[in-house]
Design an enzyme around this catalytic site. Structure first.
Site, PDB file in Angstrom:
ATOM      1  N   ASP A 147       0.824  -1.209   0.000  1.00 29.20           N
ATOM      2  CA  ASP A 147       0.000   0.000   0.000  1.00 29.20           C
ATOM      3  C   ASP A 147       0.861   1.263   0.000  1.00 29.20           C
ATOM      4  OD1 ASP A 147      -2.419   1.376   0.041  1.00 29.20           O
ATOM      5  OD2 ASP A 147      -3.227   0.288   1.751  1.00 29.20           O
ATOM      6  N   ASP A 202     -10.034   3.744  -3.531  1.00 32.32           N
ATOM      7  CA  ASP A 202     -10.780   2.563  -3.084  1.00 32.32           C
ATOM      8  C   ASP A 202     -12.189   2.483  -3.664  1.00 32.32           C
ATOM      9  OD1 ASP A 202      -8.546   2.153  -1.629  1.00 32.32           O
ATOM     10  OD2 ASP A 202      -9.515   2.144   0.328  1.00 32.32           O
TER      11      ASP A 202
HETATM   12  C1  GLA Z   1      -5.983   1.445   1.389  1.00 34.47           C
HETATM   13  C2  GLA Z   1      -6.144   0.442   0.254  1.00 34.47           C
HETATM   14  C3  GLA Z   1      -7.271  -0.509   0.607  1.00 34.47           C
HETATM   15  C4  GLA Z   1      -6.975  -1.217   1.930  1.00 34.47           C
HETATM   16  C5  GLA Z   1      -6.749  -0.202   3.018  1.00 34.47           C
HETATM   17  C6  GLA Z   1      -6.246  -0.836   4.281  1.00 34.47           C
HETATM   18  O1  GLA Z   1      -7.092   2.289   1.481  1.00 34.47           O
HETATM   19  O2  GLA Z   1      -6.368   1.077  -0.951  1.00 34.47           O
HETATM   20  O3  GLA Z   1      -7.468  -1.446  -0.430  1.00 34.47           O
HETATM   21  O4  GLA Z   1      -5.839  -2.031   1.762  1.00 34.47           O
HETATM   22  O5  GLA Z   1      -5.789   0.779   2.628  1.00 34.47           O
HETATM   23  O6  GLA Z   1      -6.043   0.076   5.325  1.00 34.47           O
END
Ligand code: GLA
Length: 401
Positions: A147, A202
């Site tokens: 990430d 997301d």
């Molecule tokens: C980010 C990523 C998500 C998830 C969260 C976890 O937002 O894009 O897919 O992994 O972190 O905290």
């Protein structure tokens, strides 16, 4: 002095030989990830039971392999800096969990972050990349989602290259999933770094909405589809655009879930389920395991589909498939039923990326309706089909020789 020269030579050898592990994702990876449904509420029982459910539900037979724990599995680092799982949530340790998942014929995935901390505030891998990669290899990890939170001052390509090299040095083939949200155009540099890269922020479990969290937004299925524009030229075997993990079974209607899943198949997206596999409805399972839709996604040519145009109130998407086949998806984004009439022979469908021409005027195709599971005639006659709101009609065309 001599020691210094040797150290420099050794370091040189590492970077000269470093590369991503090739050939781990000839088709888009398929699996499950904990985040969309369980967020930080992860523990070893949940992961084990999800692995069981992946087998028992038929998802494994349909091609799903990776069981990925997302954020919040972490405990603290030990006195030497080695990362440990949260002792209360994962009392048996990660090696035991990996062994269990492997015993089911599945593969084990884990999550970290290029910054000081993960998005959930757990220890990130910054400055610990080689140590963490070695730890993951020892545990038997097969997939790393990496990430991009808390990365102040880091260069994205550089940070992901460091982890790529660390994984390679650790010696265990691990699929490397770049989760950088598209901020630094990973499609321009990701091909030699990882096997898939997120193209957007997301996803949110709605068909057509934007969820505003104040300092950031997450995106509905249609918003994410629109953000894929122009990216298909960058994808192919071993290097996929990732429009995020799926929300099938997480609250949308069955029609919407079907449309979402179909579009992920058309986009050659990684098929990472994000729902509760232990308690899913028959309908959800039926969508996730539709083998003919999955075959569109997993087609060996590995060419991402494209938006052909809009007619009769629906979007029309095509995807070239192996052996001269095509997938075609009629997507109804609106809120009323649409009657589609598609006169194949009058339409020119060509794709400069694959060099394919459907040549409907001269080639006759047999049509299979992939959600009805039925033959639907040939392309000699115009296609006539009703598409429900927020739903699709998905077909496979095969040339009649
Ligand atoms: C980010 C990523 C998500 C998830 C969260 C976890 O937002 O894009 O897919 O992994 O972190 O905290």
């Amino acid at each position: 002095m001599r020691k210094f020269v040797l150290a420099v030579m050794a370091a040189g050898t590492i970077s000269a030989s470093a590369q991503k592990f090739e050939g781990l994702a000839p088709t888009p990876p398929m699996g499950w990830n904990s985040w969309n449904k369980f967020a930080c509420d992860v523990n070893e029982a949940l992961i084990r039971r999800t692995a069981d459910a992946m087998v028992e539900s038929g998802m494994k037979d349909a091609g799903y392999r990776y069981v990925v724990i997302d954020d919040c599995w972490h405990g603290t680092r030990d006195s030497l800096g080695f990362i440990r799982p949260d002792p209360e949530r994962f009392p048996s340790g990660m090696k035991a969990l990996a062994d269990y998942i492997h015993s089911k014929g599945l593969k084990f995935g884990i999550y970290s972050d290029a910054g000081w901390k993960t998005c959930g505030g757990r220890p990130g891998s910054r400055g610990r990349e080689y140590q963490d990669a070695m730890t993951y290899a020892r545990w038997g990890v097969d997939y790393l989602k990496y990430d991009w939170c808390n990365t102040e001052g880091l260069n994205a390509e550089g940070a992901y290259l460091t982890m790529r090299d660390a994984l390679h040095a650790a010696g265990r083939p691990i699929v490397f999933s770049l989760c950088e949200w598209g901020n630094n155009k990973p499609w321009d540099w990701g091909k030699n770094v990882g096997h898939l890269w997120r193209t957007t922020g997301d996803i949110w479990p709605c068909f057509d909405c934007v969820k505003d969290h104040g300092t950031w937004k997450s995106w509905g299925v249609m918003q994410i589809v629109d953000m894929q524009k122009g990216l298909r030229v960058h994808a192919g075997p071993d290097h996929w655009n990732d429009p995020d993990m799926m929300e099938v079974g997480n609250g949308m209607s069955a029609d919407e879930d079907r449309a979402h899943f179909s579009m992920w198949c058309m986009l050659a997206a990684p098929l990472i389920a994000g729902n509760d596999l232990m308690n899913m409805s028959k309908e959800t399972c039926g969508i996730l395991t539709n083998r003919e839709a999955i075959a569109v996604n997993q087609d060996r040519l590995g060419i991402q589909g494209f938006r052909y145009g809009e007619e009769d109130g629906v979007e029309i998407w095509f995807k070239p498939l192996a052996d001269g086949d095509w997938a075609v998806c009629f997507l109804n984004r609106g809120t009323s039923v649409q009657s589609v009439n598609f006169p194949w022979k009058e339409r020119a469908v060509t794709d400069s990326l694959s060099g394919r021409d459907a040549a409907f005027a001269t080639v006759k195709y047999r049509i299979k309706n992939l959600w009805a599971g039925k033959d639907a005639g040939t392309t000699r006659k115009p296609l006539s089909v009703e598409v429900q709101p927020h739903d699709v009609a998905l077909f496979r065309l095969s040339p009649v020789k």
